[in-house]
Design a protein around this motif. Structure first.
Motif, PDB file in Angstrom:
ATOM      1  N   MET A 126     -40.691  -7.434 -57.431  1.00 35.63           N
ATOM      2  CA  MET A 126     -39.272  -7.104 -57.494  1.00 35.63           C
ATOM      3  C   MET A 126     -39.114  -5.649 -57.908  1.00 35.63           C
ATOM      4  O   MET A 126     -39.504  -5.261 -59.002  1.00 35.63           O
ATOM      5  CB  MET A 126     -38.567  -8.009 -58.512  1.00 35.63           C
ATOM      6  CG  MET A 126     -37.094  -7.730 -58.673  1.00 35.63           C
ATOM      7  SD  MET A 126     -36.158  -8.222 -57.224  1.00 35.63           S
ATOM      8  CE  MET A 126     -36.414  -9.984 -57.272  1.00 35.63           C
ATOM      9  N   LYS A 127     -38.557  -4.819 -57.017  1.00 34.97           N
ATOM     10  CA  LYS A 127     -38.333  -3.416 -57.337  1.00 34.97           C
ATOM     11  C   LYS A 127     -36.875  -3.219 -57.728  1.00 34.97           C
ATOM     12  O   LYS A 127     -35.967  -3.630 -56.999  1.00 34.97           O
ATOM     13  CB  LYS A 127     -38.691  -2.532 -56.147  1.00 34.97           C
ATOM     14  CG  LYS A 127     -38.590  -1.035 -56.446  1.00 34.97           C
ATOM     15  CD  LYS A 127     -39.078  -0.194 -55.281  1.00 34.97           C
ATOM     16  CE  LYS A 127     -39.022   1.288 -55.595  1.00 34.97           C
ATOM     17  NZ  LYS A 127     -39.503   2.125 -54.478  1.00 34.97           N
ATOM     18  N   ILE A 128     -36.660  -2.568 -58.853  1.00 32.37           N
ATOM     19  CA  ILE A 128     -35.310  -2.349 -59.383  1.00 32.37           C
ATOM     20  C   ILE A 128     -35.027  -0.858 -59.429  1.00 32.37           C
ATOM     21  O   ILE A 128     -35.824  -0.073 -59.958  1.00 32.37           O
ATOM     22  CB  ILE A 128     -35.164  -2.954 -60.794  1.00 32.37           C
ATOM     23  CG1 ILE A 128     -35.472  -4.451 -60.771  1.00 32.37           C
ATOM     24  CG2 ILE A 128     -33.754  -2.699 -61.332  1.00 32.37           C
ATOM     25  CD1 ILE A 128     -35.542  -5.069 -62.144  1.00 32.37           C
ATOM     26  N   SER A 129     -33.869  -0.463 -58.881  1.00 33.00           N
ATOM     27  CA  SER A 129     -33.421   0.930 -58.910  1.00 33.00           C
ATOM     28  C   SER A 129     -32.318   1.076 -59.963  1.00 33.00           C
ATOM     29  O   SER A 129     -31.382   0.269 -59.996  1.00 33.00           O
ATOM     30  CB  SER A 129     -32.878   1.351 -57.543  1.00 33.00           C
ATOM     31  OG  SER A 129     -33.841   1.189 -56.531  1.00 33.00           O
ATOM     32  N   ALA A 130     -32.429   2.082 -60.787  1.00 28.74           N
ATOM     33  CA  ALA A 130     -31.372   2.420 -61.742  1.00 28.74           C
ATOM     34  C   ALA A 130     -30.660   3.661 -61.216  1.00 28.74           C
ATOM     35  O   ALA A 130     -31.296   4.668 -60.918  1.00 28.74           O
ATOM     36  CB  ALA A 130     -31.950   2.683 -63.121  1.00 28.74           C
TER      37      ALA A 130
END
Length: 292
Positions: A1-5
């Protein structure tokens, strides 16, 4: 799971280090869209490993936020303002909450948004706000000011609420020394938006809030009433018009009947909010007291 802030920022050297520290706990990438900083905002972001994109400001918050989304490569996005941060006690839980939402087919998480006056430490208000969502083309921001996340121009259908003990977001942007300047800017953009909008009624709440911030009680009440005449709104901010009405009317002893009616309508439109039931009960106690 890749999360962008993601964040849009201008001259945020005071707030950005805290934002970066909060985001790096869970984010795989940090994207900072800079709209014309003249301080160390960009340098701080780059030193922390964030991707920095220059963007020419066009008096349109939705457009700037959508620019940030165009650079995001994650499956999910946490889109916070520079003056927002997750509490140290809860930020480590964000990835688990996103993974659970992803497995359930949820597209948008509503989290508790606690407003704190950084000048006084006063606790201003808590509401649920959309800050975490699945990255897909159908989900984009709309609105020049007080922008909202929309799905193909409509409401985001698959949403879930995260309990406060799981995730808590702190916001310091309505501090005393900033409030009037922000309210004046917001009102200018909102009135421009209303002149162009096919649905100006969607802006009444935000306009009421801007006038309230400027201390213009008559106009704040006018637009708050216009907003609640539309009935319960699906927006997570819809109950704010009632909060403005009840606070303003409570300060006017002669308006106790008007306050009671506003409280009654608030309990009907938002039965799940205990504060409105408490307001209504107080108004009933007031009118039941014998005349002395």
């Amino acid at each position: 799971m890749k999360i962008s802030a993601c964040v849009i920022a201008k001259n945020e050297e005071q707030n950005l280090p805290r934002w970066l520290a909060s985001m790096r706990v869970f984010a795989d990438e940090m994207i900072v869209v800079d709209t014309g900083s003249e301080d160390e905002t960009k340098a701080l972001a780059e030193a922390a490993g964030a991707y920095v994109c220059d963007y020419v400001w066009r008096d349109d918050f939705a457009a700037a936020k959508n620019e940030a989304l165009s650079h995001a490569t994650g499956e999910w996005v946490a889109f916070l303002d520079a003056d927002e941060y997750f509490t140290p006690e809860t930020r480590g839980r964000l990835r688990a909450e996103i993974e659970a939402a992803d497995a359930a087919g949820t597209d948008l998480l509503l989290i508790q948004w606690r407003n704190i006056d950084a000048d006084t430490g006063a606790h201003l208000v808590d509401v649920y706000t959309p800050r975490i969502f699945r990255l897909k083309p159908e989900l984009r921001y709309q609105g020049r000011i007080h922008e909202q996340l929309r799905e193909n121009g409509g409401l985001v259908r698959r949403t879930a609420v995260v309990p406060e003990d799981r995730l808590l977001l702190i916001h310091t942007g309505y501090s005393t020394h900033l409030s009037k300047a922000k309210a004046a800017r917001n009102l200018r953009l909102l009135l421009a938006d209303m002149a162009e909008s096919e649905h100006p009624e969607t802006l009444y709440m935000a306009i009421a809030e801007a006038y309230d911030g400027l201390g213009d009680e008559a106009m704040a009440l006018k637009y708050a009433y216009l907003d609640i005449e539309n009935g319960r709104q699906a927006s997570t901010y819809a109950s704010r018009s009632y909060r403005i009405l009840l606070r303003r009317l409570a300060a006017r002893p002669a308006a106790f009947e008007e306050r009671r009616e506003a409280a009654r309508r608030a309990t009907e439109d938002f039965p799940e909010l205990p504060e409105f039931h408490a307001e209504y009960a107080l108004s009933l106690i007031h009118i039941s007291e014998p005349t002395r």
